[in-house]
Design a protein around this motif. Sequence first.
Motif, PDB file in Angstrom:
ATOM      1  N   ARG A  21       0.825  -1.210   0.159  1.00  0.00           N
ATOM      2  CA  ARG A  21      -0.112   0.047   0.023  1.00  0.00           C
ATOM      3  C   ARG A  21       0.927   1.349   0.013  1.00  0.00           C
ATOM      4  O   ARG A  21       0.623   2.365  -0.741  1.00  0.00           O
ATOM      5  CB  ARG A  21      -1.007  -0.059   1.203  1.00  0.00           C
ATOM      6  CG  ARG A  21      -1.799   1.134   1.254  1.00  0.00           C
ATOM      7  CD  ARG A  21      -2.791   1.020   2.423  1.00  0.00           C
ATOM      8  NE  ARG A  21      -2.570   0.696   3.799  1.00  0.00           N
ATOM      9  CZ  ARG A  21      -2.464  -0.574   4.017  1.00  0.00           C
ATOM     10  NH1 ARG A  21      -3.156  -1.480   3.522  1.00  0.00           N
ATOM     11  NH2 ARG A  21      -2.131  -0.818   5.299  1.00  0.00           N
ATOM     12  N   ARG A  22       2.041   1.400   0.643  1.00  0.00           N
ATOM     13  CA  ARG A  22       2.813   2.281   0.826  1.00  0.00           C
ATOM     14  C   ARG A  22       3.664   2.637  -0.661  1.00  0.00           C
ATOM     15  O   ARG A  22       3.467   3.905  -1.114  1.00  0.00           O
ATOM     16  CB  ARG A  22       3.902   2.098   2.036  1.00  0.00           C
ATOM     17  CG  ARG A  22       5.076   3.310   2.036  1.00  0.00           C
ATOM     18  CD  ARG A  22       6.398   2.649   2.465  1.00  0.00           C
ATOM     19  NE  ARG A  22       6.896   1.653   1.338  1.00  0.00           N
ATOM     20  CZ  ARG A  22       7.757   0.601   1.999  1.00  0.00           C
ATOM     21  NH1 ARG A  22       8.049   0.475   2.853  1.00  0.00           N
ATOM     22  NH2 ARG A  22       8.276   0.077   0.908  1.00  0.00           N
ATOM     23  N   ASP A  23       3.817   1.562  -1.326  1.00  0.00           N
ATOM     24  CA  ASP A  23       4.506   1.632  -2.579  1.00  0.00           C
ATOM     25  C   ASP A  23       3.574   2.096  -3.425  1.00  0.00           C
ATOM     26  O   ASP A  23       3.737   2.772  -4.448  1.00  0.00           O
ATOM     27  CB  ASP A  23       5.220   0.079  -3.051  1.00  0.00           C
ATOM     28  CG  ASP A  23       6.408  -0.139  -2.297  1.00  0.00           C
ATOM     29  OD1 ASP A  23       6.717   0.632  -1.430  1.00  0.00           O
ATOM     30  OD2 ASP A  23       6.813  -1.168  -2.613  1.00  0.00           O
ATOM     31  N   ALA A  24       2.280   1.636  -3.304  1.00  0.00           N
ATOM     32  CA  ALA A  24       1.270   1.989  -4.487  1.00  0.00           C
ATOM     33  C   ALA A  24       0.884   3.435  -4.255  1.00  0.00           C
ATOM     34  O   ALA A  24       0.923   4.158  -5.408  1.00  0.00           O
ATOM     35  CB  ALA A  24      -0.063   1.288  -3.990  1.00  0.00           C
ATOM     36  N   ALA A  90      19.520  -1.711 -15.317  1.00  0.00           N
ATOM     37  CA  ALA A  90      20.869  -2.252 -14.389  1.00  0.00           C
ATOM     38  C   ALA A  90      21.190  -1.313 -13.187  1.00  0.00           C
ATOM     39  O   ALA A  90      21.917  -1.688 -12.384  1.00  0.00           O
ATOM     40  CB  ALA A  90      22.122  -2.200 -15.563  1.00  0.00           C
ATOM     41  N   ARG A  91      20.607  -0.018 -13.247  1.00  0.00           N
ATOM     42  CA  ARG A  91      20.887   0.735 -12.373  1.00  0.00           C
ATOM     43  C   ARG A  91      19.742   1.114 -11.299  1.00  0.00           C
ATOM     44  O   ARG A  91      20.009   1.758 -10.392  1.00  0.00           O
ATOM     45  CB  ARG A  91      21.514   2.134 -12.898  1.00  0.00           C
ATOM     46  CG  ARG A  91      22.553   2.476 -13.579  1.00  0.00           C
ATOM     47  CD  ARG A  91      23.167   3.652 -14.186  1.00  0.00           C
ATOM     48  NE  ARG A  91      21.757   4.249 -14.952  1.00  0.00           N
ATOM     49  CZ  ARG A  91      21.129   5.311 -14.782  1.00  0.00           C
ATOM     50  NH1 ARG A  91      21.569   5.968 -13.721  1.00  0.00           N
ATOM     51  NH2 ARG A  91      20.311   6.010 -15.471  1.00  0.00           N
ATOM     52  N   LEU A 107       9.960  -0.283  -3.067  1.00  0.00           N
ATOM     53  CA  LEU A 107      10.351   0.830  -3.621  1.00  0.00           C
ATOM     54  C   LEU A 107      11.470   1.441  -2.755  1.00  0.00           C
ATOM     55  O   LEU A 107      12.356   2.229  -3.169  1.00  0.00           O
ATOM     56  CB  LEU A 107       9.371   1.953  -3.894  1.00  0.00           C
ATOM     57  CG  LEU A 107       8.301   1.583  -4.857  1.00  0.00           C
ATOM     58  CD1 LEU A 107       7.365   2.615  -4.812  1.00  0.00           C
ATOM     59  CD2 LEU A 107       8.788   1.360  -6.163  1.00  0.00           C
ATOM     60  N   GLU A 108      11.747   1.232  -1.495  1.00  0.00           N
ATOM     61  CA  GLU A 108      12.823   1.561  -0.724  1.00  0.00           C
ATOM     62  C   GLU A 108      14.042   0.992  -0.962  1.00  0.00           C
ATOM     63  O   GLU A 108      15.212   1.544  -0.572  1.00  0.00           O
ATOM     64  CB  GLU A 108      12.562   1.274   0.794  1.00  0.00           C
ATOM     65  CG  GLU A 108      11.205   2.269   1.473  1.00  0.00           C
ATOM     66  CD  GLU A 108      10.997   1.739   2.900  1.00  0.00           C
ATOM     67  OE1 GLU A 108      11.707   1.135   3.540  1.00  0.00           O
ATOM     68  OE2 GLU A 108      10.542   2.713   3.539  1.00  0.00           O
ATOM     69  N   ASP A 109      14.044   0.046  -1.913  1.00  0.00           N
ATOM     70  CA  ASP A 109      15.214  -0.831  -2.377  1.00  0.00           C
ATOM     71  C   ASP A 109      15.882  -0.210  -3.785  1.00  0.00           C
ATOM     72  O   ASP A 109      16.620  -0.817  -4.250  1.00  0.00           O
ATOM     73  CB  ASP A 109      15.171  -2.059  -2.433  1.00  0.00           C
ATOM     74  CG  ASP A 109      15.029  -2.601  -1.119  1.00  0.00           C
ATOM     75  OD1 ASP A 109      15.365  -2.048   0.124  1.00  0.00           O
ATOM     76  OD2 ASP A 109      14.537  -3.910  -0.754  1.00  0.00           O
ATOM     77  N   ASP A 111      16.258   2.872  -6.990  1.00  0.00           N
ATOM     78  CA  ASP A 111      16.594   4.249  -6.994  1.00  0.00           C
ATOM     79  C   ASP A 111      15.186   5.100  -7.780  1.00  0.00           C
ATOM     80  O   ASP A 111      14.998   4.709  -8.899  1.00  0.00           O
ATOM     81  CB  ASP A 111      17.732   4.206  -7.972  1.00  0.00           C
ATOM     82  CG  ASP A 111      18.376   5.946  -8.240  1.00  0.00           C
ATOM     83  OD1 ASP A 111      17.435   6.716  -8.157  1.00  0.00           O
ATOM     84  OD2 ASP A 111      19.715   5.901  -8.242  1.00  0.00           O
ATOM     85  N   LEU A 112      14.586   5.884  -6.979  1.00  0.00           N
ATOM     86  CA  LEU A 112      13.377   6.447  -7.671  1.00  0.00           C
ATOM     87  C   LEU A 112      13.876   7.448  -8.641  1.00  0.00           C
ATOM     88  O   LEU A 112      12.987   7.649  -9.700  1.00  0.00           O
ATOM     89  CB  LEU A 112      12.699   7.116  -6.607  1.00  0.00           C
ATOM     90  CG  LEU A 112      11.764   6.067  -5.589  1.00  0.00           C
ATOM     91  CD1 LEU A 112      11.183   6.991  -4.410  1.00  0.00           C
ATOM     92  CD2 LEU A 112      10.818   5.171  -6.390  1.00  0.00           C
ATOM     93  N   ASP A 113      14.927   8.135  -8.700  1.00  0.00           N
ATOM     94  CA  ASP A 113      15.239   8.936  -9.780  1.00  0.00           C
ATOM     95  C   ASP A 113      15.259   8.095 -11.343  1.00  0.00           C
ATOM     96  O   ASP A 113      15.087   8.555 -12.441  1.00  0.00           O
ATOM     97  CB  ASP A 113      16.646   9.776  -9.594  1.00  0.00           C
ATOM     98  CG  ASP A 113      16.257  10.662  -8.704  1.00  0.00           C
ATOM     99  OD1 ASP A 113      14.912  11.201  -8.514  1.00  0.00           O
ATOM    100  OD2 ASP A 113      17.307  11.143  -7.934  1.00  0.00           O
ATOM    101  N   VAL A 114      15.927   6.742 -11.092  1.00  0.00           N
ATOM    102  CA  VAL A 114      16.112   5.964 -12.327  1.00  0.00           C
ATOM    103  C   VAL A 114      14.593   5.616 -12.671  1.00  0.00           C
ATOM    104  O   VAL A 114      14.283   5.616 -13.862  1.00  0.00           O
ATOM    105  CB  VAL A 114      16.972   4.912 -11.656  1.00  0.00           C
ATOM    106  CG1 VAL A 114      16.964   3.902 -12.857  1.00  0.00           C
ATOM    107  CG2 VAL A 114      18.498   5.223 -11.655  1.00  0.00           C
ATOM    108  N   LEU A 115      13.813   5.381 -11.647  1.00  0.00           N
ATOM    109  CA  LEU A 115      12.492   4.846 -12.233  1.00  0.00           C
ATOM    110  C   LEU A 115      11.809   5.910 -12.842  1.00  0.00           C
ATOM    111  O   LEU A 115      11.055   5.814 -13.910  1.00  0.00           O
ATOM    112  CB  LEU A 115      11.767   4.272 -10.763  1.00  0.00           C
ATOM    113  CG  LEU A 115      10.378   3.859 -11.055  1.00  0.00           C
ATOM    114  CD1 LEU A 115      10.398   2.736 -12.013  1.00  0.00           C
ATOM    115  CD2 LEU A 115       9.765   3.686  -9.875  1.00  0.00           C
TER     116      LEU A 115
END
Length: 140
Positions: A21-24, A90-91, A107-109, A111-115
Amino acid sequence: MRPTGGSVASFLANVTPAKRRRDAETLTALLQEVSGREPELWGTIVGFGSCHYRYPTGTEGDMPLLAFAPRKAASTLYLESTAAHADDLARLGPHTTGVGCLYLKDLEDIDLDVLRGILTASLRWAEGGGDEHAALTVTG
């Protein structure tokens, strides 16, 4: 596939387990930021924007421009192709892939910028009309 008109907030409030739920909630905010569109339910998929697709075979239909589904095992993000994002994947951090699906367990694992970059590129592809494999027309 079509938007079902359900409440995204109610749907997200019922996602389990709590980590999913947090990730959603995080993905909803991220995809809304990237797409500039409001989230809509497409069954159990949270979609942003819409387009009509047509394959050279004549198969056609409608789908969101960007979308994810909070599943029990992982959050599933729908992309045009995971192969198109190999260098970024890969990153990214821990994930698994299918042909057009990116599976994220936490999602804590990652890289949100890469995503964000992957999602932005996927949106550009869709808004640009697709490619020789599928023609897309943005409808929303």
